[in-house]
Design an enzyme around this catalytic site. Structure first.
Site, PDB file in Angstrom:
ATOM      1  N   HIS A  55       0.845  -1.207   0.000  1.00  0.00           N
ATOM      2  CA  HIS A  55       0.000   0.000   0.000  1.00  0.00           C
ATOM      3  C   HIS A  55       0.881   1.257   0.000  1.00  0.00           C
ATOM      4  CE1 HIS A  55      -4.309   0.677   0.260  1.00  0.00           C
ATOM      5  NE2 HIS A  55      -4.078   1.780   0.963  1.00  0.00           N
ATOM      6  N   GLY A  94      -5.243   5.571  -3.977  1.00  0.00           N
ATOM      7  CA  GLY A  94      -5.082   5.195  -5.380  1.00  0.00           C
ATOM      8  C   GLY A  94      -4.344   3.883  -5.580  1.00  0.00           C
ATOM      9  N   ASN A  95      -4.158   3.118  -4.496  1.00  0.00           N
ATOM     10  CA  ASN A  95      -3.373   1.886  -4.598  1.00  0.00           C
ATOM     11  C   ASN A  95      -4.084   0.793  -5.391  1.00  0.00           C
ATOM     12  OD1 ASN A  95      -0.902   2.363  -2.730  1.00  0.00           O
ATOM     13  ND2 ASN A  95      -2.637   3.068  -1.530  1.00  0.00           N
ATOM     14  N   MET A 139      -3.902   1.617  -9.076  1.00  0.00           N
ATOM     15  CA  MET A 139      -2.505   1.538  -9.522  1.00  0.00           C
ATOM     16  C   MET A 139      -2.029   0.090  -9.612  1.00  0.00           C
ATOM     17  SD  MET A 139      -0.742   4.054 -10.606  1.00  0.00           S
ATOM     18  CE  MET A 139       0.755   3.093 -10.574  1.00  0.00           C
ATOM     19  N   ARG A 194      -3.814  -2.550 -10.275  1.00  0.00           N
ATOM     20  CA  ARG A 194      -4.411  -3.159 -11.477  1.00  0.00           C
ATOM     21  C   ARG A 194      -3.755  -2.600 -12.740  1.00  0.00           C
ATOM     22  NH1 ARG A 194      -8.625  -2.587  -7.785  1.00  0.00           N
ATOM     23  NH2 ARG A 194      -9.323  -0.570  -8.586  1.00  0.00           N
ATOM     24  N   TYR A 230     -11.563  -9.017  -2.942  1.00  0.00           N
ATOM     25  CA  TYR A 230     -11.190  -8.537  -1.611  1.00  0.00           C
ATOM     26  C   TYR A 230     -10.975  -9.698  -0.636  1.00  0.00           C
ATOM     27  CZ  TYR A 230     -12.253  -3.714  -2.928  1.00  0.00           C
ATOM     28  OH  TYR A 230     -12.252  -2.476  -3.528  1.00  0.00           O
TER      29      TYR A 230
END
Length: 318
Positions: A176, A181-182, A185, A187, A218
């Protein structure tokens, strides 16, 4: 240090299946899909990846934005989409094995959405799902060294690029490295890595399948955290990639345009000289007249050069 994961029987089976489907994709010239399909898939990719993060824009609204039409939607959602369009339109400019390049992509993706976009976090962060803490990321002072190690693995490990793309995706989400925006990013960078494996992945909307299995996505991230290994996540993502390729192969009967054929053939023949018969062997479902028209248009548009005349004519890409 190499990230922890196992190469299970399921992983090997999925890798074999993906490799087989890549061969089928190449055989029907979908490694560079037709222009309209590329556009449609790119829109699906952006919409799905952002919807996972709560963005409300539809495929139709994103299409309108691409065509510079005005839409009614929250400003933040519109900005997220515009930033994502900018990033995906310049994938070829980023260097897949460089942390600095990933940070630049994040800077574009999160511009005006967070403070200091493109900067690795230095503080602590936890991921909350509902009222529960789903994941506590490593301390901020460890982020740079962890990301450096991850890129070292990506660049130098002997594992298949296909496998490394999935491991990287999981490890990125675990670390992380940014304040926000992790998800998008992680993907995005898996797409960047997969492009190294085959050009088909640049326009394959893997994100739309992740969106359709979002809760499972998830859950498997959480289970991998518990096990201290990305094995389950690798199996999940390989299955997603296999399904995405199957979806692509279902549309193989779509008609390639003359320009699509010419540009696909360039990938096949490179700078070697070729004849009309060589072109026909690559596209067995077109007539000699269609082949002649394709080549004439390419010559007229200064894409290829022609030597000789009629049946003895030879061609070469400029």
């Amino acid at each position: 240090m190499k990230p922890p994961y196992e190469i299970t029987g399921k992983v090997l089976s999925l890798i074999a299946s993906v490799s087989e489907k890549i061969g089928e994709v190449n055989a029907v010239h979908l490694n560079k899909p037709p222009t309209e399909l590329r556009k449609r898939n790119r829109i699906k990719t952006i919409q799905s990846s952002l919807e996972i993060e709560g963005n409300t824009l539809t495929v139709e609204q994103i299409t309108d934005l691409l065509e510079n039409k005005r839409i009614l939607a929250p400003k933040k959602d519109i900005l997220e989409v515009k930033n994502a369009i900018k990033v995906y339109n310049q994938l070829d400019k980023f260097k897949v094995y460089e942390l600095k390049s990933l940070c630049k992509a994040h800077e574009i993706l999160m511009a005006d959405l967070i403070e200091n976009p493109g900067k690795l976090r230095t503080g602590s962060v936890g991921i909350v799902k509902g009222s529960n803490i789903a994941h506590i990321a490593p301390p901020g002072e460890m982020v740079y060294s962890l990301m450096t190690d991850l890129f070292e693995y990506l660049k130098n490990d002997d594992d298949l690029v296909l496998l490394k793309s999935c491991v990287f995706h999981y490890e990125f989400e675990f670390i992380h490295p940014f304040i926000d925006g992790n998800g998008r990013m992680g993907r995005l960078w898996q797409t960047m890595i997969l492009k190294e494996y085959s050009p088909v992945f640049e326009f394959l909307p893997i994100e739309s399948l992740v969106k359709s299995r979002q809760q499972e996505y998830y859950n498997v991230l959480g289970k991998s955290d518990e096990q201290g290994s990305s094995t389950l996540f690798v199996e999940f993502m390989l299955d997603i990639i296999k399904d995405a390729l199957e979806d692509l192969l279902r549309v193989q009967n779509i008609n390639l345009t003359s320009n699509d054929r010419i540009m696909n053939f360039k990938q096949i023949i490179g700078i070697k000289e070729f004849s009309r018969q060589d072109y026909l062997r690559a596209f067995k479902n077109i007539s000699q007249a269609t082949a002649s028209r394709d080549l004439k248009v390419a010559v007229d548009n200064d894409i290829i050069e022609k030597y000789g005349d009629k049946r003895t004519a030879k061609y070469k890409y400029k």
